[in-house]
Write a protein that holds these residues in place. Structure first.
Motif, mmCIF file in Angstrom:
data_model
loop_
_atom_site.group_PDB
_atom_site.id
_atom_site.type_symbol
_atom_site.label_atom_id
_atom_site.label_comp_id
_atom_site.label_asym_id
_atom_site.label_seq_id
_atom_site.Cartn_x
_atom_site.Cartn_y
_atom_site.Cartn_z
ATOM 1 N N TRP A 35 0.814 -1.202 0.162
ATOM 2 C CA TRP A 35 0.064 -0.120 0.012
ATOM 3 C C TRP A 35 0.828 1.217 -0.035
ATOM 4 C CZ3 TRP A 35 -5.071 -0.200 3.028
ATOM 5 C CH2 TRP A 35 -6.133 0.922 2.591
ATOM 6 N N ASP A 36 1.383 1.701 -1.240
ATOM 7 C CA ASP A 36 2.236 2.714 -1.150
ATOM 8 C C ASP A 36 2.072 4.077 -0.623
ATOM 9 O OD1 ASP A 36 3.984 0.748 -2.627
ATOM 10 O OD2 ASP A 36 3.420 1.603 -4.621
ATOM 11 N N LEU A 50 3.182 -1.726 9.129
ATOM 12 C CA LEU A 50 4.025 -3.017 9.756
ATOM 13 C C LEU A 50 3.586 -4.372 9.001
ATOM 14 C CD1 LEU A 50 3.650 -2.032 13.315
ATOM 15 C CD2 LEU A 50 5.573 -1.815 11.884
ATOM 16 N N GLY A 51 3.177 -4.163 7.588
ATOM 17 C CA GLY A 51 2.960 -5.288 6.744
ATOM 18 C C GLY A 51 4.339 -5.944 6.401
ATOM 19 N N PHE A 52 4.156 -7.339 6.048
ATOM 20 C CA PHE A 52 5.234 -7.877 5.625
ATOM 21 C C PHE A 52 4.591 -8.990 4.585
ATOM 22 C CE2 PHE A 52 4.172 -9.851 9.634
ATOM 23 C CZ PHE A 52 4.630 -11.160 9.546
ATOM 24 N N GLY A 53 5.359 -8.797 3.271
ATOM 25 C CA GLY A 53 4.946 -9.871 2.383
ATOM 26 C C GLY A 53 4.734 -11.186 2.551
ATOM 27 N N PHE A 179 -4.012 -5.629 -4.952
ATOM 28 C CA PHE A 179 -4.710 -4.597 -5.024
ATOM 29 C C PHE A 179 -3.718 -3.669 -6.105
ATOM 30 C CE2 PHE A 179 -7.637 -5.010 -1.384
ATOM 31 C CZ PHE A 179 -8.465 -5.676 -2.030
ATOM 32 N N ASN A 180 -4.363 -2.917 -7.082
ATOM 33 C CA ASN A 180 -3.821 -1.960 -7.741
ATOM 34 C C ASN A 180 -4.343 -0.628 -6.814
ATOM 35 O OD1 ASN A 180 -6.479 -1.145 -8.498
ATOM 36 N ND2 ASN A 180 -6.009 -2.047 -10.768
ATOM 37 N N LYS A 181 -3.876 0.714 -7.395
ATOM 38 C CA LYS A 181 -4.219 2.008 -6.853
ATOM 39 C C LYS A 181 -5.833 2.017 -6.685
ATOM 40 C CE LYS A 181 -3.742 6.586 -6.682
ATOM 41 N NZ LYS A 181 -4.810 6.989 -6.129
ATOM 42 N N LEU A 182 -6.557 1.572 -7.573
ATOM 43 C CA LEU A 182 -8.064 1.808 -7.540
ATOM 44 C C LEU A 182 -8.444 0.483 -6.117
ATOM 45 C CD1 LEU A 182 -9.294 1.625 -11.010
ATOM 46 C CD2 LEU A 182 -9.420 3.609 -9.525
ATOM 47 N N GLY A 183 -7.896 -0.406 -6.123
ATOM 48 C CA GLY A 183 -8.330 -1.343 -5.142
ATOM 49 C C GLY A 183 -7.990 -0.905 -3.847
ATOM 50 N N HIS A 184 -6.951 -0.165 -3.582
ATOM 51 C CA HIS A 184 -6.566 0.520 -2.275
ATOM 52 C C HIS A 184 -7.373 1.658 -1.938
ATOM 53 C CE1 HIS A 184 -2.454 -1.817 -2.234
ATOM 54 N NE2 HIS A 184 -3.242 -2.232 -1.021
ATOM 55 N N ASP A 185 -7.655 2.384 -3.192
ATOM 56 C CA ASP A 185 -8.384 3.603 -2.798
ATOM 57 C C ASP A 185 -9.838 3.409 -2.136
ATOM 58 O OD1 ASP A 185 -6.362 5.219 -3.475
ATOM 59 O OD2 ASP A 185 -6.953 5.677 -5.650
#
Length: 201
Positions: A35-36, A50-53, A179-185
C-alpha cells in the motif's frame, strides 16, 4: 517461519523512519505491505505500516512481540491477513484461532484497544478458494460480533465483485492477487470512515 526473518528485521527498524509516535498500526500481508500511499492516506491517524509480504495470520501472531516492541502509543490496530493461510492449506478454523491469538497478543501488549480485522478479499488468482474465503469471513465476523466493543470486523468482500459476482479485475494488479491503486483507494474510503468513527467514540 525463518523465511520472514529479513522482513521482520526491516519492521523492527520502521520506527526510525517516523517523525512521530504512531497511533494506528496497519499489520498483515502484502495488501498492507504494498500500500504505497498508506502514510498519506491515513496521515490524520498517525499511521505505521507494519505489513510483511507473504505473511499469514499465524506469522502475524508469531512475530507480534518483535514487530511491535518499539511502539508505546498504539491505540488502534488494523489487520489484513488470512488468504495466504488458506492458500497454504490451512483450514478456516485454524485462521480463526490465529486471529484471536493475535487479538490476545495485542491486548496483552497495549491493553484493551480497538482492533479491526478486514475480511479476506476475493481475488481472481485464488477464486478456487472462494468457498473457504466466505466461510472464514463468516465465522470470524460472528465471533467478533459477540466479543468486546473494541473488536471490529470490516466486510470488504462484496466491494470487489463485479455484476456477475466474480472478482472485478479493475481493482487488481495483473497477477490477479494484489490490489492496484483503485483497489487500495476503495479500501481507504472504507477504513477512513471506520477510523473516524472510532476517534469520535
Amino acid at each position: 517461519m525463518f523465511w520472514y526473518e529479513d522482513e521482520v528485521k526491516r519492521l523492527e527498524q520502521e520506527h526510525l523512519k517516523l517523525p512521530y509516535q504512531p497511533k494506528t498500526a496497519f499489520y498483515g500481508s502484502s495488501t498492507i505491505t504494498l500500500w504505497d500511499s498508506l502514510y498519506d492516506d491515513f496521515k490524520d491517524f498517525s499511521p505505521v505500516n507494519l505489513g510483511f509480504g507473504g505473511s499469514t495470520l499465524s506469522a502475524c501472531a508469531w512475530y507480534f512481540d518483535r514487530v511491535f516492541a518499539q511502539f508505546e502509543e498504539i491505540n488502534s490496530v488494523i489487520i489484513y491477513a488470512g488468504d495466504n493461510d488458506l492458500s497454504n492449506n490451512r483450514h478456516p478454523e485454524e485462521i480463526y484461532l490465529f486471529l484471536f491469538q493475535l487479538f490476545e497478543n495485542i491486548q496483552r501488549r497495549f491493553g484493551v484497544i480497538d482492533c479491526t480485522y478486514i475480511s479476506i478479499k476475493p481475488s481472481p488468482q485464488r477464486w478456487y478458494l472462494n468457498d473457504q474465503v466466505k466461510y472464514t469471513n463468516k465465522i470470524i465476523e460472528k465471533e467478533i460480533s459477540q466479543r468486546s466493543n473494541q473488536l471490529h470486523f470490516i466486510d470488504i468482500y462484496n466491494l470487489y465483485l463485479d455484476e456477475n459476482h466474480r472478482p472485478n479485475a479493475s481493482f487488481y494488479q495483473s497477477d490477479g492477487l494484489h490490489f492496484n491503486k483503485l483497489g487500495h483507494d476503495l479500501l481507504k474510503d472504507k477504513l477512513v470512515g471506520h477510523l473516524s468513527t472510532l476517534v469520535l467514540q
